[in-house]
Design an enzyme around this catalytic site. Structure first.
Site, PDB file in Angstrom:
ATOM      1  N   GLY A   1       0.763  -1.173   0.137  1.00 14.38           N
ATOM      2  CA  GLY A   1       0.060  -0.045  -0.230  1.00 14.38           C
ATOM      3  C   GLY A   1       0.850   1.212  -0.073  1.00 14.38           C
TER       4      GLY A   1
ATOM      5  N   GLY B   1      -0.841   4.778  -0.900  1.00 13.43           N
ATOM      6  CA  GLY B   1      -1.830   5.217  -0.041  1.00 13.43           C
ATOM      7  C   GLY B   1      -1.440   6.476   0.877  1.00 13.43           C
ATOM      8  N   GLN B   2      -2.353   6.975   1.797  1.00 12.49           N
ATOM      9  CA  GLN B   2      -1.984   8.049   2.462  1.00 12.49           C
ATOM     10  C   GLN B   2      -0.885   7.985   3.471  1.00 12.49           C
ATOM     11  OE1 GLN B   2      -4.576   8.680   6.291  1.00 12.49           O
ATOM     12  NE2 GLN B   2      -3.874  10.853   6.121  1.00 12.49           N
TER      13      GLN B   2
ATOM     14  N   ILE C   1      -0.481  -1.859  -6.006  1.00 12.03           N
ATOM     15  CA  ILE C   1      -1.615  -2.720  -6.790  1.00 12.03           C
ATOM     16  C   ILE C   1      -1.522  -2.336  -8.278  1.00 12.03           C
ATOM     17  CG2 ILE C   1      -2.724  -3.384  -4.904  1.00 12.03           C
ATOM     18  CD1 ILE C   1      -4.892  -1.351  -5.470  1.00 12.03           C
TER      19      ILE C   1
ATOM     20  N   TYR D   1     -15.156  -1.916   9.719  1.00 13.08           N
ATOM     21  CA  TYR D   1     -13.727  -1.403   9.772  1.00 13.08           C
ATOM     22  C   TYR D   1     -13.421  -1.819  11.155  1.00 13.08           C
ATOM     23  CZ  TYR D   1     -10.167   1.995  10.032  1.00 13.08           C
ATOM     24  OH  TYR D   1      -9.034   2.583   9.970  1.00 13.08           O
TER      25      TYR D   1
ATOM     26  N   LYS E   1     -10.558  -4.596  12.194  1.00 13.03           N
ATOM     27  CA  LYS E   1      -9.483  -4.166  12.885  1.00 13.03           C
ATOM     28  C   LYS E   1      -9.243  -5.185  14.144  1.00 13.03           C
ATOM     29  CE  LYS E   1      -7.812  -0.846  10.370  1.00 13.03           C
ATOM     30  NZ  LYS E   1      -6.777  -1.145   9.587  1.00 13.03           N
TER      31      LYS E   1
ATOM     32  N   ILE F   1      -5.175  10.515  11.160  1.00 14.06           N
ATOM     33  CA  ILE F   1      -3.589  10.817  10.860  1.00 14.06           C
ATOM     34  C   ILE F   1      -4.034  12.081  10.117  1.00 14.06           C
ATOM     35  CG2 ILE F   1      -1.356  10.291   9.753  1.00 14.06           C
ATOM     36  CD1 ILE F   1      -2.029   8.402  12.089  1.00 14.06           C
TER      37      ILE F   1
HETATM   38  C1  AKB Z   1     -10.660   6.563   9.572  1.00 13.74           C
HETATM   39  O1  AKB Z   1     -11.086   7.748  10.015  1.00 13.74           O
HETATM   40  O2  AKB Z   1     -11.374   5.804   9.070  1.00 13.74           O
HETATM   41  C2  AKB Z   1      -9.140   6.448   9.917  1.00 13.74           C
HETATM   42  C3  AKB Z   1      -9.074   5.735  11.366  1.00 13.74           C
HETATM   43  C4  AKB Z   1      -9.112   6.622  12.389  1.00 13.74           C
HETATM   44  O3  AKB Z   1      -8.913   4.675  11.310  1.00 13.74           O
HETATM   45  N1  AKB Z   1      -8.606   7.814   9.744  1.00 13.74           N
END
Ligand code: AKB
Length: 317
Positions: free
Chosen positions: A8, A11-12, A35, A143, A147, A173
């Site tokens: 990645g 990415g950011q 990718i 998400y 995680k 971030i």
């Molecule tokens: C998001 O906002 O999805 C991410 C995080 C805090 O995991 N920046």
């Protein structure tokens, strides 16, 4: 000398982490994994090696690991929280099936693996203030579910097979280099772009909603520090709370107004982002990271605001 593969890399976080690690370890030792369709460009492409490394195509990762004699993988492939809610199957394929591929290859090739977790791994039942390292993690976003699974699967590979897995729970971030896409904390990046362009900012998060945030240089330093940490001191592995600052929209707005007194902000709350933000901690307790690998942050909100406004002005104006 370590050889590192960044999954990645365009990415950011990946784009900046690749350059940061190349500066530390030497360009030839850090491979920018990409990718198809998101190949590295400019300095990222020209300053060091790159390789196709798609988490859902295990053979591409295995080939890159063998060809470049990789011994550490930074796995930054993930969909951010809001996008993941819209594409849950893809989020799982990238986040979990992809992680499985990486961990298997790491086991076979004796690689260490860094896979970030997030404040998104917490949920409404988690204590929101001074959120402990070890606490309730019952997120309701895909998400967050991915995680938590990332943390558990990475720990399992460590305990079962001895794979050297490590991770941090990243706050939102903030960076002036590569914009994020589809996160709940993105407002805290977008607000700086509007301030520098002289535009009014419409905030999607309600006043009073606090979340942990971090400036990119601290985030890069955290990832590298943890991967260099003495394993004998690590009581935890996946993933460490790390904190630098915690603010709500009014507080970041006030910080920007110290430099741009005419800057205006209004609210148009996005219900999905707001619900996600309310389920995340206000402020994590990162004392385990500070004790076990000497983590410390360098930027607070006002330091970050000054630097963001200066750097973005140079890029945008
Ligand atoms: C998001 O906002 O999805 C991410 C995080 C805090 O995991 N920046």
């Amino acid at each position: 000398m370590k050889n590192i593969l960044i999954i990645g890399s365009t990415g950011q976080i990946g784009s900046e982490l690749t350059m940061y690690l190349r500066n530390l370890y030497g360009n030839e030792h850090v491979v920018a994994g990409y990718i198809a369709g998101a190949e590295p460009k400019g300095e990222l492409r020209d300053s060091g090696p790159s390789a196709l490394a798609d988490v859902v195509k295990a053979e591409s990762i295995a080939e890159a690991v063998k060809k470049h004699h990789i011994d550490a993988i930074y796995n930054l492939a993930a969909l951010l929280s809001v996008v993941a809610e819209a594409k849950p199957r893809l989020a799982w394929q990238i986040g979990i099936d992809g992680l499985w591929n990486i961990l298997e290859i790491a086991r076979e090739n004796h690689c260490a693996v860094f896979t970030p977790s997030s404040i998104g791994s917490f949920g409404l039942e988690t204590p929101p203030v001074m959120t402990p390292q070890d606490t309730i993690q019952r997120p309701r976003t895909i998400y967050g579910v991915s995680k938590v699974t990332t943390e558990l699967l990475s720990d399992w590979y460590f305990h079962k097979y001895g794979v050297d897995t490590r991770s941090v729970r990243f706050p939102g971030i903030i960076s002036y280099v590569t914009p994020p896409g589809g996160g709940t904390t993105d407002y805290a990046v977008d607000i700086y772009y509007c301030a520098v362009r002289g535009e009014r900012f419409t905030c999607p998060i309600k006043a009073g909603t606090r979340m942990d945030m971090m400036y990119m240089p601290d985030a890069l330093h955290a990832a590298q520090m943890l991967m260099e940490a003495d394993p004998g001191r690590l009581v935890h592995r996946n993933g460490f709370n790390i904190a630098a600052m915690s603010f709500d929209p009014e507080t970041i707005y006030a910080s920007i107004r110290q430099h741009k007194p005419d800057f205006e902000m209004t609210y148009e709350v996005d219900p999905l982002k707001q619900a996600i933000a309310e389920s995340w901690p206000d402020q994590m307790d990162d004392s385990c990271a500070r004790q076990e690998w000497d983590w410390e942050h360098h930027y607070d909100l006002d330091d970050m605001t000054k630097d963001m406004l200066d750097k973005l002005a140079n890029r945008l104006l």
